[in-house]
Design a protein around this motif. Structure first.
Motif, mmCIF file in Angstrom:
data_model
loop_
_atom_site.group_PDB
_atom_site.id
_atom_site.type_symbol
_atom_site.label_atom_id
_atom_site.label_comp_id
_atom_site.label_asym_id
_atom_site.label_seq_id
_atom_site.Cartn_x
_atom_site.Cartn_y
_atom_site.Cartn_z
ATOM 1 N N UNK A 5 0.867 -1.188 0.000
ATOM 2 C CA UNK A 5 0.000 0.000 0.000
ATOM 3 C C UNK A 5 0.897 1.229 0.000
ATOM 4 N N UNK A 6 0.842 1.995 -1.071
ATOM 5 C CA UNK A 6 1.686 3.187 -1.121
ATOM 6 C C UNK A 6 0.907 4.415 -0.663
ATOM 7 N N UNK A 7 1.642 5.405 -0.228
ATOM 8 C CA UNK A 7 1.071 6.678 0.205
ATOM 9 C C UNK A 7 0.951 7.574 -1.012
ATOM 10 N N UNK A 8 -0.259 7.700 -1.573
ATOM 11 C CA UNK A 8 -0.425 8.438 -2.830
ATOM 12 C C UNK A 8 -0.525 9.941 -2.597
ATOM 13 N N UNK A 9 -1.191 10.335 -1.511
ATOM 14 C CA UNK A 9 -1.341 11.764 -1.211
ATOM 15 C C UNK A 9 -1.121 12.001 0.277
ATOM 16 N N UNK A 10 -0.782 13.234 0.595
ATOM 17 C CA UNK A 10 -0.532 13.652 1.983
ATOM 18 C C UNK A 10 -1.376 14.890 2.249
ATOM 19 N N UNK A 11 -2.405 14.777 3.096
ATOM 20 C CA UNK A 11 -3.301 15.908 3.326
ATOM 21 C C UNK A 11 -2.733 16.923 4.313
ATOM 22 N N UNK A 12 -3.200 18.145 4.188
ATOM 23 C CA UNK A 12 -2.952 19.180 5.198
ATOM 24 C C UNK A 12 -1.471 19.427 5.470
ATOM 25 N N UNK A 13 -0.705 19.613 4.403
ATOM 26 C CA UNK A 13 0.712 19.937 4.580
ATOM 27 C C UNK A 13 0.976 21.377 4.134
ATOM 28 N N UNK A 14 2.062 21.936 4.634
ATOM 29 C CA UNK A 14 2.553 23.231 4.158
ATOM 30 C C UNK A 14 3.741 22.962 3.240
ATOM 31 N N UNK A 15 3.564 23.325 1.981
ATOM 32 C CA UNK A 15 4.510 22.959 0.934
ATOM 33 C C UNK A 15 5.480 24.105 0.671
ATOM 34 N N UNK A 16 6.769 23.786 0.629
ATOM 35 C CA UNK A 16 7.781 24.770 0.218
ATOM 36 C C UNK A 16 7.839 24.779 -1.302
ATOM 37 N N UNK A 17 7.703 25.974 -1.890
ATOM 38 C CA UNK A 17 7.526 26.032 -3.345
ATOM 39 C C UNK A 17 8.828 25.817 -4.122
ATOM 40 N N UNK A 18 9.971 26.200 -3.541
ATOM 41 C CA UNK A 18 11.239 25.978 -4.248
ATOM 42 C C UNK A 18 11.674 24.530 -4.114
ATOM 43 N N UNK A 19 12.083 23.953 -5.208
ATOM 44 C CA UNK A 19 12.582 22.579 -5.201
ATOM 45 C C UNK A 19 14.007 22.520 -4.650
ATOM 46 N N UNK A 20 14.374 21.349 -4.163
ATOM 47 C CA UNK A 20 15.761 21.017 -3.841
ATOM 48 C C UNK A 20 16.318 20.208 -5.010
ATOM 49 N N UNK A 21 17.421 20.677 -5.588
ATOM 50 C CA UNK A 21 18.000 20.019 -6.760
ATOM 51 C C UNK A 21 19.367 19.463 -6.375
ATOM 52 N N UNK A 22 19.523 18.154 -6.480
ATOM 53 C CA UNK A 22 20.779 17.489 -6.123
ATOM 54 C C UNK A 22 21.373 16.810 -7.343
ATOM 55 N N UNK A 23 22.686 16.760 -7.391
ATOM 56 C CA UNK A 23 23.389 16.004 -8.432
ATOM 57 C C UNK A 23 22.901 16.424 -9.828
ATOM 58 N N UNK A 24 22.938 17.735 -10.079
ATOM 59 C CA UNK A 24 22.562 18.254 -11.404
ATOM 60 C C UNK A 24 21.174 17.810 -11.839
ATOM 61 N N UNK A 25 20.289 17.588 -10.865
ATOM 62 C CA UNK A 25 18.921 17.255 -11.202
ATOM 63 C C UNK A 25 18.627 15.761 -11.248
ATOM 64 N N UNK A 26 19.630 14.939 -10.929
ATOM 65 C CA UNK A 26 19.361 13.493 -10.878
ATOM 66 C C UNK A 26 18.431 13.167 -9.713
ATOM 67 N N UNK A 27 18.349 14.080 -8.737
ATOM 68 C CA UNK A 27 17.391 13.963 -7.633
ATOM 69 C C UNK A 27 16.772 15.340 -7.405
ATOM 70 N N UNK A 28 15.458 15.388 -7.415
ATOM 71 C CA UNK A 28 14.721 16.637 -7.185
ATOM 72 C C UNK A 28 13.664 16.375 -6.128
ATOM 73 N N UNK A 29 13.615 17.233 -5.112
ATOM 74 C CA UNK A 29 12.595 17.058 -4.076
ATOM 75 C C UNK A 29 11.936 18.384 -3.736
ATOM 76 N N UNK A 30 10.757 18.288 -3.134
ATOM 77 C CA UNK A 30 10.078 19.441 -2.546
ATOM 78 C C UNK A 30 9.844 19.143 -1.065
ATOM 79 N N UNK A 31 10.181 20.086 -0.218
ATOM 80 C CA UNK A 31 10.021 19.925 1.229
ATOM 81 C C UNK A 31 8.627 20.341 1.656
#
Lengths: 105, 105
Positions: free
Chosen positions: B1-27
Motif C-alpha cells: 500500500x503506497x502513500x499516494x497523497x498527503x493531506x494538510x501539509x505546508x509545501x515549500x515552493x522551491x525545489x531542492x535540486x541534487x546532483x545536477x537534477x538526478x534527484x529533485x525534491x520538494x520539502x
C-alpha cells in the motif's frame, strides 16, 4: 514578493517527470479542490503544450519564455507571472534553474 | 500500500535540486511542524549523506540501495521503506525512476 510556502494543501507524492527530468513537478490540491503544481526547470530549452490555460508564477531563479505566435522572448523572475492560453504552447529557456507554481484555468 | 497523497501539509515552493537534477525534491511540513520531503531519483548511481536519520519510503518505481558499511545491494519498491542512521550515507542506483517520501529522525 515570492510565494515561499503554501499552507493546507494535499500533496501528491509521485513526481511528474518531463523531458527526461529537465522539468520535475509535484501536484497538489487546495482545500477547495483547485489543482496546481510546483516544479523546477533545469538548464534547457523546452516547448510545453497547454490543455487548460496556465499561469506560471516564478518562485525562484528565472527563465525566458516565448508564447506561441510570438517571436519575442521575455524574461520572468521571482514574483513574476506569465499566462498561457488553453490549447496553446510556449517555449521556455533556462540557464540555471526556474522554480515555479503552475496555476490552471 | 503506497502513500499516494498527503493531506494538510505546508509545501515549500522551491525545489531542492541534487546532483545536477538526478534527484529533485520538494520539502513540506505537517500540521505538527514535522519536516519531510517528496522527491524523485532519475536513472543514476548516487551517494547521499545523512545528517539526521532518515526513512526512505518508496511511493512509485524502485531503487537498489546499499548502506554505508554494507556490501549488499537491496531493492526497495512501492510501499517499502528503508532506514539510514544519522551521520551516515547510502548508495542508491535507479534504472528508471524512484519516487519517495523522506521522513527524518
Amino acid at each position: 514578493m515570492t510565494t515561499a510556502t503554501l499552507p493546507n494543501v494535499t500533496l501528491t507524492t509521485q513526481a511528474n517527470v518531463y523531458f527526461d527530468g529537465k522539468c520535475v513537478s509535484h501536484s497538489f490540491t487546495l482545500a477547495d479542490g483547485t489543482k496546481k503544481s510546483v516544479g523546477v526547470v533545469l538548464p534547457a530549452t523546452l516547448t510545453f503544450n497547454t490543455g487548460a490555460a496556465e499561469i506560471m508564477e516564478c518562485v525562484g531563479g528565472g527563465c525566458e519564455y516565448k508564447l506561441a505566435g510570438s517571436d519575442e522572448w521575455k524574461s520572468s523572475g521571482p514574483g513574476e507571472r506569465f499566462s498561457i492560453p488553453a490549447n496553446s504552447s510556449f517555449d521556455i529557456r533556462v540557464a540555471e534553474q526556474y522554480h515555479y507554481i503552475c496555476h490552471y484555468g
